[in-house]
Design an enzyme around this catalytic site. Structure first.
Site, PDB file in Angstrom:
ATOM      1  N   GLY A 169     -19.759  34.819 -25.120  1.00 38.86           N
ATOM      2  CA  GLY A 169     -19.712  33.655 -24.223  1.00 38.86           C
ATOM      3  C   GLY A 169     -18.856  34.003 -23.015  1.00 38.86           C
ATOM      4  N   ARG A 253     -10.460  32.370 -33.356  1.00 40.24           N
ATOM      5  CA  ARG A 253      -9.950  31.486 -34.407  1.00 40.24           C
ATOM      6  C   ARG A 253      -9.775  32.314 -35.673  1.00 40.24           C
ATOM      7  NH1 ARG A 253      -8.733  28.565 -30.917  1.00 40.24           N
ATOM      8  NH2 ARG A 253      -9.348  26.393 -30.567  1.00 40.24           N
ATOM      9  N   GLU A 282      -2.697  28.180 -39.436  1.00 44.17           N
ATOM     10  CA  GLU A 282      -1.603  28.086 -38.460  1.00 44.17           C
ATOM     11  C   GLU A 282      -0.775  26.834 -38.682  1.00 44.17           C
ATOM     12  OE1 GLU A 282      -3.125  28.442 -34.486  1.00 44.17           O
ATOM     13  OE2 GLU A 282      -4.206  30.270 -34.987  1.00 44.17           O
ATOM     14  N   HIS A 300      -0.457  32.378 -31.280  1.00 42.84           N
ATOM     15  CA  HIS A 300      -1.545  31.661 -30.596  1.00 42.84           C
ATOM     16  C   HIS A 300      -1.204  31.369 -29.127  1.00 42.84           C
ATOM     17  CE1 HIS A 300      -5.239  28.906 -31.385  1.00 42.84           C
ATOM     18  NE2 HIS A 300      -5.243  29.346 -30.130  1.00 42.84           N
TER      19      HIS A 300
END
Ligand SMILES: O=CC(=O)O
Length: 338
Positions: A169, A253, A282, A300
């Site tokens: 993407g 992810r 997380e 993150h």
């Protein structure tokens, strides 16, 4: 004027907007000008009860990736909740299907964080084979470095190697552009093949079979969203297809990789290294991933730039304002996209 204009779904066009986390000040200030906004000034994640209370009184909810907007929560939403304007690109925190069935629209913030995430991906991709983290740690001990030597801290060359991109993407493509400049050969696997012209521009080779691509690459970078179809896509069987010299980078992810299987393989030396910015649970990090010299762990922060966070806020505001004015939010997420 867009043809889908309807009267505003909110009285006076000024929705009650509940924001679950602290956002950049300028974003919060602008929201205050445009909407009847309720902010989270101390930035602690909202406990479940507070989230329930929020969906009961809000016209628009602005959650972030830590807020689980699942069917149970949506079932308790008040009749006024019409839009969930996620502050983030990934929407795996939201049950989009259930929201849609209940007449609640969902929007996100794509595009504005692609370059930042791609930059971070490159930093991570360079760091592991070139042992950046080991070198930096070593310099913290004054006695550890006694001088240059021909055999000191040898890593592995980046140039000329094969990078596999899983998910091509916007972010995957931004990584491909950077990777070509570093002399990497770009391979990719994606549900849909890119248009030929884009493929040529990116100098990327498409693999219909993920398994076949995995067996051939030296680096693998994960850029697909987390959906039921991509959960543990990189399971033990697939990870075992990779070369033992391979390095995995994940800024997407955590759920896309079976973390236990990955940790086992890294410990056993069946994979050369990993750079992980995202995790399955997380902020908990699988303890087996800690303390390995060939594993770089980050909290993150792939899209964490001041500019990116401002632009994400602007997108959220545009989505809410457009919806409040009776139009389709520009970044509407529909289940078919997932
Ligand atoms: O991970 C960050 C995002 O999805 O925006």
């Amino acid at each position: 004027m867009p043809t889908d204009a309807r009267p505003s779904p909110f009285p006076g066009g000024r929705p009650k907007v509940v924001v679950t986390r602290k956002l950049p000040e300028a974003v919060e200030a602008r929201m205050g000008e445009l909407f009847d906004v309720e902010l989270n000034l101390d930035d602690a994640p909202l406990p479940r009860e507070a989230l329930v209370a929020a969906v009961q009184r809000a016209d628009v909810l602005v959650p972030t990736l830590g807020d689980k907007i699942d069917a149970g929560l949506l079932g308790q939403a008040g009749p006024n909740l019409r839009l969930i304007a996620n502050y983030g690109a990934g929407v795996d925190n939201i049950d989009v299907e259930t929201a849609r069935r209940r007449g609640i629209q969902v929007s996100n913030t794509p595009g504005v964080l692609s370059d930042d995430t791609a930059d971070m991906t490159m930093a991570m991709l360079l760091a592991v084979p070139r042992r950046l983290q080991e070198g930096a740690r070593l310099m913290e001990d004054e006695a550890a470095w006694t001088g240059w030597s021909p055999t000191w801290m040898l890593g592995r060359r980046i140039t000329g190697k094969r990078l596999g991109i899983l998910g091509m993407g916007r972010i995957g493509q931004a990584v491909a552009r950077r990777a070509s400049a570093f002399g990497l050969e770009v391979h990719y696997n994606n549900r849909r093949r890119l248009h030929q012209q884009t493929e040529q521009e990116l100098r990327a080779r498409w693999w219909e079979s993920l398994d076949q691509m995995l067996a051939r690459v030296d680096f693998l970078s994960v850029h697909c969203p987390h959906t039921p179809a991509t959960y543990h896509l990189l399971n033990a069987r697939r990870l075992k297809l990779m070369k033992p010299e391979a390095v995995i980078v994940n800024t997407s992810r955590g759920e896309v990789i079976d973390e236990n299987a990955l940790a086992r393989m890294l410990q056993a030396g069946e994979l050369a290294g990993a750079a992980l910015d995202v995790f399955e649970r997380e902020p908990a990090v699988n303890p087996k991933l800690r303390g390995l010299p060939n594993v770089l762990l980050l909290p993150h922060m792939g899209s964490a730039t001041e500019e990116g966070r401002m632009e994400m806020g602007e997108k959220v505001i545009i989505n809410i304002k457009t919806f409040a004015d009776g139009h389709r939010p520009p970044d509407l997420v529909v289940p078919a996209m997932l």
